[in-house]
Design an enzyme around this catalytic site. Sequence first.
Site, short mmCIF file in Angstrom:
data_model
loop_
_atom_site.label_atom_id
_atom_site.label_comp_id
_atom_site.label_asym_id
_atom_site.label_seq_id
_atom_site.Cartn_x
_atom_site.Cartn_y
_atom_site.Cartn_z
N LYS A 107 -60.87 28.01 -40.21
CA LYS A 107 -62.24 27.00 -40.06
C LYS A 107 -61.57 26.01 -41.41
O LYS A 107 -61.09 24.70 -41.49
CB LYS A 107 -63.12 26.76 -39.94
N ASP A 133 -70.61 21.36 -37.04
CA ASP A 133 -70.60 22.17 -36.20
C ASP A 133 -70.37 21.80 -35.00
O ASP A 133 -70.02 20.45 -34.44
CB ASP A 133 -72.39 22.46 -35.12
N SER A 134 -69.20 23.07 -34.18
CA SER A 134 -67.96 22.41 -33.52
C SER A 134 -68.13 23.78 -31.67
O SER A 134 -69.03 24.66 -32.13
CB SER A 134 -66.78 22.69 -34.16
N PHE A 177 -57.62 29.27 -33.39
CA PHE A 177 -58.55 30.45 -33.00
C PHE A 177 -59.63 29.97 -32.41
O PHE A 177 -59.79 28.83 -32.66
CB PHE A 177 -59.72 30.55 -34.94
N TYR A 215 -61.37 29.23 -29.42
CA TYR A 215 -61.04 28.66 -27.49
C TYR A 215 -59.47 27.93 -28.35
O TYR A 215 -59.04 27.60 -26.47
CB TYR A 215 -61.40 27.55 -27.09
#
Length: 207
Positions: A13, A69-70, A152, A154
Site C-alpha cells: 500500500k 481505510d480501504s 495484494f 483481495y
Amino acid sequence: MKTLVIATKNQGKFLEFKKMLQPAKFSIISLHEFPDIDIKETGSTFDENALIKATTVCQKIGLPTLADDSGLQVDILNGEPGVFTARYAGEHATDKENIEKLLKNLSGVPLDKRQAQFVCSLALVFPDGKTFLEQGTLEGLIALSPRGTGGFGYDPVFLVPEINKTFAELSANEKNNISHRAKAVEKIKKHLFKHMQEEEVENRRIE
C-alpha cells in the site's frame, strides 16, 4: 512541508501511495519508521477509521499525515466484509485466508450476482489542525476463483468487467490508473499541494 507520513505498515500500500503522489517535493515515509505506534481502528465506517489513523499519527509525530481505510463491500453479503476487510477471517488472517472465506460465503452465487465495490477513504491531517477527507470507489465483481499474481489483499478476486481482468492481473501502472485508491489520491492531492503552496508563501513572507 518537508515530510509526509503515510499511516500504514503495509509495504504494498505504501509503495502505491508513493508512486501516485509523484512528483513530490517532499519525502514520503511510512509507519515502518515508527514501529511503536499502534492504532486501534474503532470506527464503524471507512471515513471514521481513516480520520482516527491520520489524527493519531499526526498528533504523535507532529508531521503531516495521510491515512486511508480501504475495503471491499459485496452487495449480496450486505456490504461485507466492509470495515473488517483486512481481518475478515480473523484478527491476524492472511490475504489467502480472507479470500477463502469470501469465496466460501459466495459459494453457489453466479458471477453476475457478485457485484462489489472497492472503497478508499483518505484523511489528510496537518499539525495545525487542518483536516481533509476524500473518498474513491471502483465497481466490480468477485471472480469465481483467484486469478493473477500481482497486487495484494483481495486483488486476485476483484474482477473489473470492462477489461475482464482481476486487479492481480494488472500491472502497477494499470491498477494505479483506475483504482479506488488512485481516485481518492487525485482528490486529496489538491488539498495537499494547495497547503504546500500556502506554506511556501508564508515562509517567504516571514523571510
